[in-house]
Design a protein around this motif. Structure first.
Motif, mmCIF file in Angstrom:
data_model
loop_
_atom_site.group_PDB
_atom_site.id
_atom_site.type_symbol
_atom_site.label_atom_id
_atom_site.label_comp_id
_atom_site.label_asym_id
_atom_site.label_seq_id
_atom_site.Cartn_x
_atom_site.Cartn_y
_atom_site.Cartn_z
ATOM 1 N N GLY A 42 72.721 17.155 28.612
ATOM 2 C CA GLY A 42 73.725 16.108 28.787
ATOM 3 C C GLY A 42 73.463 15.353 30.066
ATOM 4 O O GLY A 42 72.311 15.187 30.487
ATOM 5 N N THR A 43 74.533 14.931 30.715
ATOM 6 C CA THR A 43 74.401 14.132 31.919
ATOM 7 C C THR A 43 74.286 14.969 33.181
ATOM 8 O O THR A 43 73.883 14.466 34.206
ATOM 9 C CB THR A 43 75.607 13.184 32.059
ATOM 10 O OG1 THR A 43 76.801 13.966 32.070
ATOM 11 C CG2 THR A 43 75.637 12.188 30.915
ATOM 12 N N CYS A 49 68.236 23.626 28.729
ATOM 13 C CA CYS A 49 68.825 22.795 27.683
ATOM 14 C C CYS A 49 67.738 22.208 26.791
ATOM 15 O O CYS A 49 66.562 22.195 27.142
ATOM 16 C CB CYS A 49 69.702 21.696 28.286
ATOM 17 S SG CYS A 49 68.844 20.516 29.344
ATOM 18 N N ILE A 50 68.174 21.718 25.638
ATOM 19 C CA ILE A 50 67.268 21.157 24.633
ATOM 20 C C ILE A 50 67.361 19.634 24.663
ATOM 21 O O ILE A 50 68.445 19.074 24.538
ATOM 22 C CB ILE A 50 67.650 21.660 23.226
ATOM 23 C CG1 ILE A 50 67.714 23.193 23.183
ATOM 24 C CG2 ILE A 50 66.719 21.093 22.171
ATOM 25 C CD1 ILE A 50 66.411 23.883 23.466
#
Length: 149
Positions: A42-43, A49-50
């Motif tokens: 995400g941000t 993370c993917i």
């Protein structure tokens, strides 16, 4: 003053939970079993993370899964590529969250032209990329990208 008597399951919990905490805090083998959970990037900070079907962050390092090519989701060339890329991304997330896997170096190259580390993800002797290929969500890397549309 109230007195609480621990019986049955509650006694077991109060006896064994502290022992488990001591065990995991002092046993190096148990610490090796713990694996971070991977989510969609995400941000916020990108630690584990993917990004898409062939890119992830592991311990703050951006990794390109070197043995496959997955459809793009950030700049797809058609709606079909976008949809397949989303499926590949979700499936990669499932695969890395099932359990521990090894991250192995790729042949004679350490990173790609974008600075991503080139690695192969392996569990029980099988490439996670090969699983994506077998499910039709990626292609075996052939040295260059092929169109998905």
């Amino acid at each position: 003053m109230r007195i609480h008597i621990l019986t049955g399951m509650s006694r077991a919990v109060w006896l064994f939970v502290p022992l488990g905490v001591v065990f995991f805090a002092t046993c190096p083998a148990a610490a090796d079993i713990v694996q971070p959970a991977y989510r969609r990037c995400g941000t916020g900070p990108r630690i584990n993370c993917i990004v898409d079907g062939d890119t992830l962050w592991n311990d703050g390092v951006k990794i390109r899964i070197a043995d496959i090519d997955a459809p793009e989701i950030s700049q797809p060339h058609c709606a079909t590529e976008k949809a397949l890329g989303e499926r590949a991304t979700l499936r990669l997330m499932e695969l890395v969250n099932v359990g521990p896997f090894a991250i192995l170096a790729w042949k004679n190259r350490d990173q790609d032209r974008n600075g991503r580390k080139l690695r192969v993800l392996v569990r029980n002797g099988r490439s996670l990329g090969d699983i994506l290929v077998s499910e039709g969500l990626a292609r075996t890397w052939a040295g260059r990208r092929q169109p998905w549309c």
